[in-house]
Design an enzyme around this catalytic site. Structure first.
Site, PDB file in Angstrom:
ATOM      1  CB  SER A  13      -0.986  -0.007   1.172  1.00  0.00           C
ATOM      2  OG  SER A  13      -0.331   0.195   2.402  1.00  0.00           O
ATOM      3  CG  HIS A 110      10.088   1.563  11.952  1.00  0.00           C
ATOM      4  ND1 HIS A 110      10.034   0.197  11.838  1.00  0.00           N
ATOM      5  CD2 HIS A 110       9.988   1.854  13.266  1.00  0.00           C
ATOM      6  CE1 HIS A 110       9.904  -0.320  13.059  1.00  0.00           C
ATOM      7  NE2 HIS A 110       9.878   0.656  13.935  1.00  0.00           N
TER       8      HIS A 110
HETATM    9  C1  GAR Z   1       3.840  -0.591   6.684  1.00  0.00           C
HETATM   10  O1  GAR Z   1       3.120  -0.261   7.846  1.00  0.00           O
HETATM   11  C2  GAR Z   1       5.306  -0.277   6.858  1.00  0.00           C
HETATM   12  O2  GAR Z   1       5.561   0.922   7.545  1.00  0.00           O
HETATM   13  C3  GAR Z   1       5.741  -1.461   7.639  1.00  0.00           C
HETATM   14  O3  GAR Z   1       5.095  -2.544   7.037  1.00  0.00           O
HETATM   15  C4  GAR Z   1       3.866  -2.105   6.480  1.00  0.00           C
HETATM   16  C5  GAR Z   1       3.836  -2.486   5.025  1.00  0.00           C
HETATM   17  O4  GAR Z   1       2.572  -2.240   4.464  1.00  0.00           O
HETATM   18  N1  GAR Z   1       7.185  -1.616   7.648  1.00  0.00           N
HETATM   19  C6  GAR Z   1       7.865  -2.112   8.678  1.00  0.00           C
HETATM   20  O5  GAR Z   1       7.334  -2.528   9.693  1.00  0.00           O
HETATM   21  C7  GAR Z   1       9.362  -2.154   8.489  1.00  0.00           C
HETATM   22  N2  GAR Z   1      10.015  -2.464   9.726  1.00  0.00           N
HETATM   23  P1  GAR Z   1       2.407  -2.052   2.913  1.00  0.00           P
HETATM   24  O6  GAR Z   1       3.027  -3.274   2.240  1.00  0.00           O
HETATM   25  O7  GAR Z   1       0.917  -2.008   2.691  1.00  0.00           O
HETATM   26  O8  GAR Z   1       3.103  -0.770   2.516  1.00  0.00           O
END
Ligand code: GAR
Length: 191
Positions: A13, A110
């Protein structure tokens, strides 16, 4: 025009928000995605990236040592001209060797204050600790886990959030705006 390679592992996303920002939002005319790379061939975000017209590449990490895998990724990236590696939910620790290849060029988002919480499950951490506010951090990636220099941080209001899902929804809504905004400022200032 700044060329970005976006790394994802799943839903994508944040990746989608960044691509859309380059196509019709605040990164238009400033940055463009040249590749979406994933360590998960089944990542939903890959299909999404293709639908948005961005080339994709995936390499399954199963059974490979970290340094061997990362070396292969470096080889793949040699086919692409890019300025920054943008991690957007890339759930794999990068080796020191990889990071040393791209000094100050790898950026991550993060979903917490990286000084308070590193690694996985940041929204669970905020929810379980009943925090009325958490943070989203955009930072350079160094050889530690979520210990790199902070580029920018913003707050997420969690007051009254009843469920983990609500915490995540509030956080992600902020992430999607904040990542593009932060990158815009960085690209305009540094290049
Ligand atoms: C997001 O919340 C991102 O900030 C987090 O994973 C999610 C990915 O969602 N990242 C971490 O936790 C890195 N340590 P997405 O695939 O929908 O962007």
């Amino acid at each position: 025009m700044i060329k970005m390679v976006i790394f994802i592992s799943g839903r994508g996303s944040n990746m989608e928000a960044l691509i859309r920002a380059t196509q019709e939002g605040i990164l238009k005319g400033i940055a463009e995605p040249v590749l979406v790379f994933s360590n998960q061939p089944e990542a939903m975000g890959l299909t999404l990236a293709q639908a948005l017209g961005v080339p994709t590449f995936s390499l399954d990490a199963q059974g490979m040592k970290r340094t061997a895998y990362d070396q292969k990724v470096i080889e793949i990236l040699k086919d692409y001209a890019f300025d920054y590696l943008i991690l957007a939910g890339y759930m794999r620790i990068l080796s020191s060797e990889f990071i040393r290849n791209f000094p100050q060029k790898i950026i991550n988002i993060h979903p917490a204050d990286t000084r308070l919480h590193q690694g996985l499950h940041a929204y669970e951490w905020a929810f379980q600790n009943q925090m009325s506010e958490t943070k989203v951090t955009v930072h350079y990636v160094n050889e530690g886990v979520d210990t790199g220099q902070i580029i920018a941080q913003t707050s997420v209001d969690l007051s009254g959030a009843q469920t983990l899902d609500e915490v995540e929804q509030r956080g992600l809504a902020i992430e999607h705006q904040f990542y593009a905004q932060t990158l815009k400022e960085l690209f305009l200032n540094n290049n």
